[in-house]
Design a protein around this motif. Structure first.
Motif, mmCIF file in Angstrom:
data_model
loop_
_atom_site.group_PDB
_atom_site.id
_atom_site.type_symbol
_atom_site.label_atom_id
_atom_site.label_comp_id
_atom_site.label_asym_id
_atom_site.label_seq_id
_atom_site.Cartn_x
_atom_site.Cartn_y
_atom_site.Cartn_z
ATOM 1 N N ASP A 107 -10.652 4.493 4.139
ATOM 2 C CA ASP A 107 -9.349 4.174 4.489
ATOM 3 C C ASP A 107 -8.286 5.194 4.148
ATOM 4 O O ASP A 107 -7.207 5.079 4.820
ATOM 5 N N ALA A 108 -8.591 6.056 3.231
ATOM 6 C CA ALA A 108 -7.475 6.942 2.988
ATOM 7 C C ALA A 108 -7.814 8.159 3.394
ATOM 8 O O ALA A 108 -7.478 9.178 2.956
ATOM 9 N N THR A 151 -10.146 8.722 -3.934
ATOM 10 C CA THR A 151 -9.790 8.481 -2.215
ATOM 11 C C THR A 151 -10.911 7.733 -1.686
ATOM 12 O O THR A 151 -11.947 7.217 -2.415
ATOM 13 N N ASN A 152 -10.783 7.192 -0.434
ATOM 14 C CA ASN A 152 -11.883 6.295 0.281
ATOM 15 C C ASN A 152 -11.791 6.453 1.826
ATOM 16 O O ASN A 152 -10.802 7.284 2.162
ATOM 17 N N ALA A 161 0.978 -1.234 0.132
ATOM 18 C CA ALA A 161 0.047 -0.165 -0.017
ATOM 19 C C ALA A 161 0.719 1.104 -0.067
ATOM 20 O O ALA A 161 1.939 1.428 0.467
ATOM 21 N N LYS A 205 -6.117 13.714 3.284
ATOM 22 C CA LYS A 205 -6.721 12.553 2.463
ATOM 23 C C LYS A 205 -5.618 12.052 1.568
ATOM 24 O O LYS A 205 -4.722 13.242 0.956
ATOM 25 N N SER A 220 -3.932 5.107 3.802
ATOM 26 C CA SER A 220 -3.426 4.233 3.062
ATOM 27 C C SER A 220 -4.429 3.939 1.961
ATOM 28 O O SER A 220 -5.721 3.967 2.103
ATOM 29 N N GLN A 221 -3.784 3.563 0.726
ATOM 30 C CA GLN A 221 -4.506 2.841 -0.400
ATOM 31 C C GLN A 221 -3.663 1.648 -0.963
ATOM 32 O O GLN A 221 -2.687 1.742 -0.993
ATOM 33 N N GLU A 259 -2.317 -0.884 -3.346
ATOM 34 C CA GLU A 259 -1.880 -1.059 -4.695
ATOM 35 C C GLU A 259 -0.798 -1.679 -4.998
ATOM 36 O O GLU A 259 0.393 -1.332 -4.000
ATOM 37 N N LEU A 318 -5.104 8.273 -4.772
ATOM 38 C CA LEU A 318 -4.463 7.238 -5.775
ATOM 39 C C LEU A 318 -4.977 7.329 -7.148
ATOM 40 O O LEU A 318 -6.380 6.876 -7.029
ATOM 41 N N GLN A 366 1.010 4.893 1.484
ATOM 42 C CA GLN A 366 0.766 5.576 2.918
ATOM 43 C C GLN A 366 0.796 6.943 2.804
ATOM 44 O O GLN A 366 2.075 7.352 2.385
#
Length: 720
Positions: free
Chosen positions: A659-660, A656-657, A603, A649, A622-623, A625, A652, A605
């Motif tokens: 978790d990010a 975003t989401n 990921a 935020k 984090s994202q 990938e 990626l 971060q």
């Protein structure tokens, strides 16, 4: 029958039969003969267990209206159902319906349902011959094959009635005094002003109306009585052509044809009072854009700094004393009516209650917008009548946009901080009296108090609802581009900033890869070496993962305020052996932020310490990938810190989401340089990146989410 509930007669009869049977046959006959001899009739069906086409059994004025021959439902019970095994005793329903025909003759229809278990629903689908617009009555009784119950309308019961309505209602007419159709008035005021839309069908059996405004809301409005018109309120949230689609619904559930009512909505009208507070230094009054000029006390100093990224050019500073106030000496808000009051505010302290704006109401304030000091910490506050709304976290020296709203239509109040609503709207009862509007103080029983110590600008008063999109726009701070490094080339070890600002200086192990400029053409010359394309444009930065990095001297972004960073990165290894940092900016003891790839998590971060301390708690978002491994066009990463919203935020490839996204209440100011390809490690540097980097961009302010997608594409980001 239930064995525990046998009558004396039943017991004697059972005993006599049992004796005879014992003499003649085996004991198995005994049991069957007992049940046959002592069967009790089924229970009388209860009115509450009956339905007509899904509607409750009713009679008289409450009878059911249906849009077609209905299905009649009845749940039937037998005394034996609780004691006997499944299938031992079945019941069927004997339905009967009757009505008087056009000739005055009574008509009756009957139906017997199939036997089924007690306690389950029986049904009769009425035949198509049931007459329309005629009162039809029905009842039912239960039959277990040995006995029948009483009819459902016997004793305390009652018959069920229905009317089959085969005519749909006429479509409704729609009118609105505030928003007439364009044939009468083409454009009508406007966003934030309620309209009231009356829906009225000529049919006298209409009981409700369904409606749908373009873009929402939608709903169903019930009439007070059949045939009565209905009026619904509507608040336009945007300007332009608008419409509402309406259908009338009658008692049978039949819907009319649709009526479309069109109208045109103007933009929201200007404030009824507006003081920019950008008057020249030394002024003793504040000019009004609209409304009445406000005289200033001697504790007011004009010519102060304005919040960056707004249309404001200057503000007024109030010293918190009895002389630090401004007032037009007249009301700006009409008692009991809808209003919104807003301002930019920067407190010089947060340890006491302070007022940005209020309006006198006798020996108290009709409302007060400002700051409230609490043991748990300061909060922004809007008080009206006995209602108080609060939220947000005021910080000394930090600008915030405040907006308090009272909505007469709904009888509710709201507080917006930096364009975002704080909690839900709450019921409020405004004062019925009114006095002078005040900036920087509030009226109390012993005089003025809760005086503002700090700066104030752009005070506005609206006599309408300021809708959420407008509240957000009033608080918006337009980002500014601080630097863009395309990394196309380098001269004397420095890659230029596109606007002539601070260049990125390349350290050992950092080179610029150029994808163009060779004299040969691979398609024409087989000996021409292959040159891989750049990530974006004609070149990118290549880092060796050992010492390679680049530095922009000085702190490029102010990490204590809102900022945005974008970068394109491609890792050279598909399975990196250790974390690798692509961007960081350091304070005295630790990085204010760093964007890195964490191979153990697969990921990217974003790591942000909450304080400039080596062991400070970190906010990590984090994202997920996988590493690039030197292939593809890399990933476009972006960091957005929104100081007003207290969020940080990580994006990626423009997305975003949850978790990010992390909460960061207090960003801290860092003094270090912007680092590309490494981060702090003790007293030195570490987490060197092995891979390619391109299109580094930095902004003051938080870019809107829908603008992030343009970062790293080689094009300018549209800032609005």
């Amino acid at each position: 029958m239930r064995r525990s509930g046998a009558t004396r007669t039943g017991v004697r009869r059972l005993a006599a039969v049992s004796c005879a049977t014992v003499v003649a046959t085996a004991g198995s006959v005994l049991s069957g003969t007992a049940f046959a001899a002592d069967n009790l009739p089924p229970k009388q069906p209860l009115v509450q267990d009956l339905k007509t086409g899904g509607k409750a059994c009713a009679t008289g004025e409450d009878k059911a209206y249906v849009s077609g021959p209905p299905t009649l439902w009845a749940v039937l019970h037998d005394p034996q159902e609780d004691d006997l095994p499944a299938g031992a005793d079945l019941v069927k329903g004997e339905f009967e319906a009757w009505w008087t025909d056009e000739a005055g003759l009574e008509q009756r229809r009957t139906y017997t349902s199939s036997p089924t278990l007690p306690g389950t629903a029986q049904q009769w689908r009425m035949p198509e011959g049931v007459p329309a617009n005629t009162v039809v009555s029905w009842h039912v009784r239960a039959n277990d094959g040995k006995a029948v119950s009483a009819w459902s309308d016997e004793g305390t019961g009652s018959a069920c009635e229905f009317v089959y309505d085969d005519v749909s209602p006429e479509k409704p007419a729609v009118t609105s005094p505030e928003y007439p159709n364009p044939e009468e008035v083409f454009w009508v005021d406007g966003v934030g002003v309620y309209g009231h839309f009356t829906m009225d069908s000529p049919s006298d059996d209409v009981v409700s109306y369904t409606y749908h405004f373009l873009g929402g809301p939608s709903g169903t409005a019930a009439a007070e009585r059949p045939g009565a018109a209905v009026t619904v309120p509507y608040l336009p949230l945007s300007s332009g052509p608008a419409s509402v689609q309406v259908r009338a619904v009658d008692r049978a559930g039949r819907s009319s044809a649709e009526t479309t009512y069109r109208f045109n909505v103007k933009a929201g009208r200007a404030p009824v009072a507006h003081w920019k507070l950008d008057d020249p230094a030394g002024s003793r009054s504040a000019a009004a854009e609209t409304g009445t000029a406000a005289r200033a006390g001697t504790g007011v100093t004009f010519g102060g700094a304005a919040p960056a990224g707004t249309g404001a050019t200057a503000t007024a500073a109030l010293d918190g004393s009895g002389h630090g106030f401004l007032t037009p000496d007249v009301p700006a808000v009409t008692p009991g009516k809808t209003f919104a009051v807003s301002a930019w505010a920067r407190p010089a302290r947060t340890d006491r209650n302070m007022t940005v704006a209020s309006q006198d109401a006798g020996d108290t304030a009709a409302f007060r917008l400002g700051l409230a000091s609490r043991d748990s910490g300061p909060v922004w506050s809007f008080a009206i009548g006995g209602t108080r709304l609060s939220g947000g976290a005021p910080e000394t020296g930090e600008w915030a946009h405040l907006l308090g709203l009272y909505d007469q239509e709904t009888g509710t109040a709201r507080l917006y901080v930096n364009g975002r609503p704080v909690g839900d709207a709450v019921k409020a009862t405004p004062s019925a009296t009114s006095g002078a509007f005040q900036i920087g103080r509030a009226r109390g029983t012993s005089g003025y108090h809760a005086r503002w110590h700090g700066s104030v600008g752009e005070v506005r008063v609206h006599d309408r609802v300021v809708v959420p999109e407008e509240a957000e726009a009033l608080a918006y701070r337009k980002p500014a581009l601080l630097g863009r490094w395309a990394l196309e080339n380098a001269t004397d070890g420095a890659s230029p900033e596109q606007g002539g600002g601070t260049p990125l200086r390349l350290g050992a192990g950092a080179t610029i890869h150029r994808a163009t400029g060779d004299s040969c053409i691979p398609e024409l010359d087989p000996d021409c070496p292959y040159v891989p394309p750049a990530l974006v444009g004609d070149g990118h930065l290549r880092l060796d993962g050992e010492t390679g990095h680049a530095v922009a001297e000085g702190p490029v972004v102010d990490t204590g305020d809102s900022f945005t960073l974008g970068v394109v990165v491609r890792l050279a290894d598909s399975e990196p052996a250790h974390p690798m940092t692509v961007l960081s900016q350091a304070g005295e003891n630790t990085d204010a932020f760093k964007v890195r790839y964490e191979p153990s998590e697969h990921a990217w971060q974003l790591v942000v310490p909450v304080r400039d301390e080596a062991d400070a708690r970190e906010v990590v978002v984090s994202q997920i990938e996988a590493a690039d491994g030197g292939e593809g066009q890399g990933h476009r990463l972006a960091v957005v810190y929104d100081d007003a919203a207290d969020t940080v935020k990580l994006f990626l490839d423009g997305v975003t989401n949850a978790d990010a996204t992390g909460t960061l209440p207090d960003g801290w100011h860092s003094s270090g340089a912007l680092q590309v390809g490494r981060s702090k490690a003790g007293d030195g540097w570490g987490e060197y990146l092995h891979g390619d980097v391109d299109e580094v961009q930095a902004f003051s302010g938080a870019l809107k989410d829908d603008r992030i997608v343009a970062l790293g594409t080689g094009t300018d980001v549209f800032l609005d």
